[in-house]
Design a protein around this motif. Sequence first.
Motif, short mmCIF file in Angstrom:
data_model
loop_
_atom_site.label_atom_id
_atom_site.label_comp_id
_atom_site.label_asym_id
_atom_site.label_seq_id
_atom_site.Cartn_x
_atom_site.Cartn_y
_atom_site.Cartn_z
N THR A 282 0.71 -1.20 0.10
CA THR A 282 -0.05 0.08 -0.02
C THR A 282 0.90 1.12 -0.21
OG1 THR A 282 -1.86 -1.32 1.26
CG2 THR A 282 -1.80 1.17 1.32
N TYR A 283 0.61 2.31 -0.97
CA TYR A 283 1.34 3.48 -0.94
C TYR A 283 0.72 4.32 -1.78
CZ TYR A 283 2.62 2.01 -5.91
OH TYR A 283 2.68 1.78 -6.96
N LYS A 284 1.02 5.67 -1.57
CA LYS A 284 0.42 6.89 -2.35
C LYS A 284 1.66 7.52 -2.89
CE LYS A 284 -3.91 7.88 0.12
NZ LYS A 284 -4.62 7.13 -0.93
N LEU A 308 10.86 9.99 0.24
CA LEU A 308 9.96 8.65 0.88
C LEU A 308 9.63 9.09 2.19
CD1 LEU A 308 9.50 5.81 0.42
CD2 LEU A 308 11.55 5.43 1.69
N SER A 310 6.98 7.67 5.45
CA SER A 310 6.45 6.48 6.05
C SER A 310 5.51 7.09 7.16
CB SER A 310 7.40 5.54 6.75
OG SER A 310 6.76 4.40 7.47
N VAL A 334 6.84 9.53 -2.26
CA VAL A 334 6.23 8.35 -2.02
C VAL A 334 6.00 8.10 -0.45
CG1 VAL A 334 6.47 5.83 -2.30
CG2 VAL A 334 7.13 7.31 -4.15
N ASP A 335 4.64 7.72 -0.06
CA ASP A 335 4.33 7.61 1.22
C ASP A 335 3.64 6.17 1.36
OD1 ASP A 335 3.84 7.65 3.96
OD2 ASP A 335 2.62 9.57 3.63
N SER A 336 4.32 5.34 2.16
CA SER A 336 3.85 3.93 2.40
C SER A 336 3.96 3.67 3.95
CB SER A 336 4.60 2.89 1.59
OG SER A 336 4.24 1.77 1.93
N ASP A 338 4.01 0.24 4.69
CA ASP A 338 4.48 -1.04 4.37
C ASP A 338 6.00 -1.23 4.29
OD1 ASP A 338 1.78 -1.84 4.78
OD2 ASP A 338 1.59 -2.02 2.46
N LEU A 339 6.68 -0.28 4.24
CA LEU A 339 8.16 -0.45 3.95
C LEU A 339 9.07 -1.03 5.32
CD1 LEU A 339 8.90 3.11 2.33
CD2 LEU A 339 8.66 0.93 0.95
N GLN A 353 9.09 -5.11 -1.07
CA GLN A 353 8.05 -3.94 -1.26
C GLN A 353 8.44 -2.71 -2.01
OE1 GLN A 353 8.80 -5.49 1.90
NE2 GLN A 353 7.09 -5.44 3.22
N ILE A 357 7.17 -1.24 -5.50
CA ILE A 357 6.75 -0.06 -5.57
C ILE A 357 7.41 0.68 -6.92
CG2 ILE A 357 6.97 2.44 -4.62
CD1 ILE A 357 6.42 1.09 -1.92
#
Length: 627
Positions: A282-284, A308, A310, A334-336, A338-339, A353, A357
Amino acid sequence: MAKKQFKAESKRLLDLMINSIYTHKEIFLREIISNASDACDKLCYLALTDDSVGLGRKDFKIDLTVDKEGRLLTVSDNGIGMDREDLENNLGVIASSGSYKFKQDLPDDAKDTEVIGQFGVGFYSAFMAADRITVVTKKYGCGTAYQWQSSGADGYTITECEKDTVGTDIIMHIKPDTDDEKYGEFLESWRLQELVRKYSDYIRFPIRMEVSKTRKKEGSPEDKPEYETYTEVDTLNSMVPIWQRRKSSVKPEEYNKFYRDKFHDYADPQRVIAVSAEGAVTYKALLFVPGAAPFDYYTKEFEKGLQLYSNGVLIMDKCADLLPDHFRFIRGVVDSPDLSLNISRELLQHDRQLKVIAGNLEKKIKSELAKMLKDSREDYEKFWKNFGRQLKYGVVNEYGRHKDLLQDLLLFHSSTEKKPVTLEEYVSRMKEDQKYIYYAAGETLEKIDRLPQTESLRDAGTEILYFTGEVDEFCAQTLRAYKDKEFRSVLDQEIDEGSEKKAEEAAAAHKSVFDFVKEALGDAVKEVKASARLKSHPVCLTAGEGLSFEMEKYFQAVQPDAALKADRILELNVDHPAFQALENAVEADPDKAKKYASLLYSQALLIAGLPLEDPSGYTDLVCELMK
């Protein structure tokens, strides 16, 4: 009150974390604020099922307070707080994370609750800037408040204390300045605002600080105004990242402002690419195609990478692994959640992951560029002027691994269309019996247009791609073919049987002249032959198999000492008056014939854009023959 030792290899481990794990001392504020955010999240989660909490999400906050004289920086939250057991487990055991345990204990339907702290070491980063830390805390549902205090690896104390409200105050005594380190910067309001905006701008609770401001005194005259200083509590963070909002709710000017402010660009982006992905990872992401190439883009100093995050906390300013080199011009975030981060949250573990991405973003960027090419050709050609060379490098790099991905994005100037065209467009216009995609390389379009070798193809109406870029020929050699049509240089164009036969007959009929010129020029040329391709021009050079003249120029530009050199095959047009003069001189005046041979070879070099070994000698020779 006895001092307790840390429940770990205390001194060595704490010293390692303070001095080795974190790259920049300023990171400590990000870590302390992230812990405060986690504390607010925990109580906010509890409030969903416990009405007695009495707080909604909008009521939580994080406050920064500065006492310059006492050299104290305090970060306060009204989150869940800690009791004695929590202090022992979370602050007495290095690398034990209360946030991580909290998340592990959640029911399955709440596992996606976002908490930031995962390793339990972020708190100790404060010792990079502070020589003493005091924690005053009161846990929700507990009647007693506690104070934890430590000056570093020698241990800590826990005592009961007074605190009226639930939450935690982290009070850091900032180290004195030294010649090498100016720790006092962490007591300056402007610096704290800067760090909050850099690392914690998207923490979901307001981060507040009392800020000194100046205003005109009431009643003071306009011609001689007097000013007074006052304080005001400002919210330092924006809280909701623009990439978390639906694209339909964001105005283009908002995206443009975010881009210009975030990446310090004077120009608006040419394209905005918003990505929201759920599933295995999951990320935006919010990506931008710049409207202009940075001044240092094609230099070694340029660093690619996406910012990046989180859970809204900046982890890396430029994560290079998220962008392939052929799309290194892209800027964005990028924002996630799940990293897999490493212990300092400054670096990523190289895991599945991250690769997922990066692979998805590559496909998305390719798709958006292809859409621009199809729907907005003028915009794409503007983009191409800025970054087209990068896509060509992408085709060549890594032994052509990405050529299938990039080939439909390439543009080359067309001799017939007089503008850049795609390979798809070129092939769609090929004559029925045309076997090859023809190209001609040179320094400028004008010089290529005047090449003798292009004359016969142009007269026949055959479209030629003009290569003026240093990497263009390498690109064609890497692609080899497009839609089963091979690339072929005009220097190697197929000659029809009639022209070929005529050239063979001319070579036999004038063999003595070709032998004479080869002997006169010696090792300067590999071969001298009758041309089957020249029409109105007297002479040209071809390179034969392997290295072309443009490649030779490229290698000599990047490696001046390199011995790489293309073969030089001198082609003479037997129907040109210059050849007739040469042939007459061979018979009547061999010395003059040698000068003619040298002259023709020099002219062929100039036409090919190759340097003359002796420019002065060439001009002298021309003047001598003019007498």
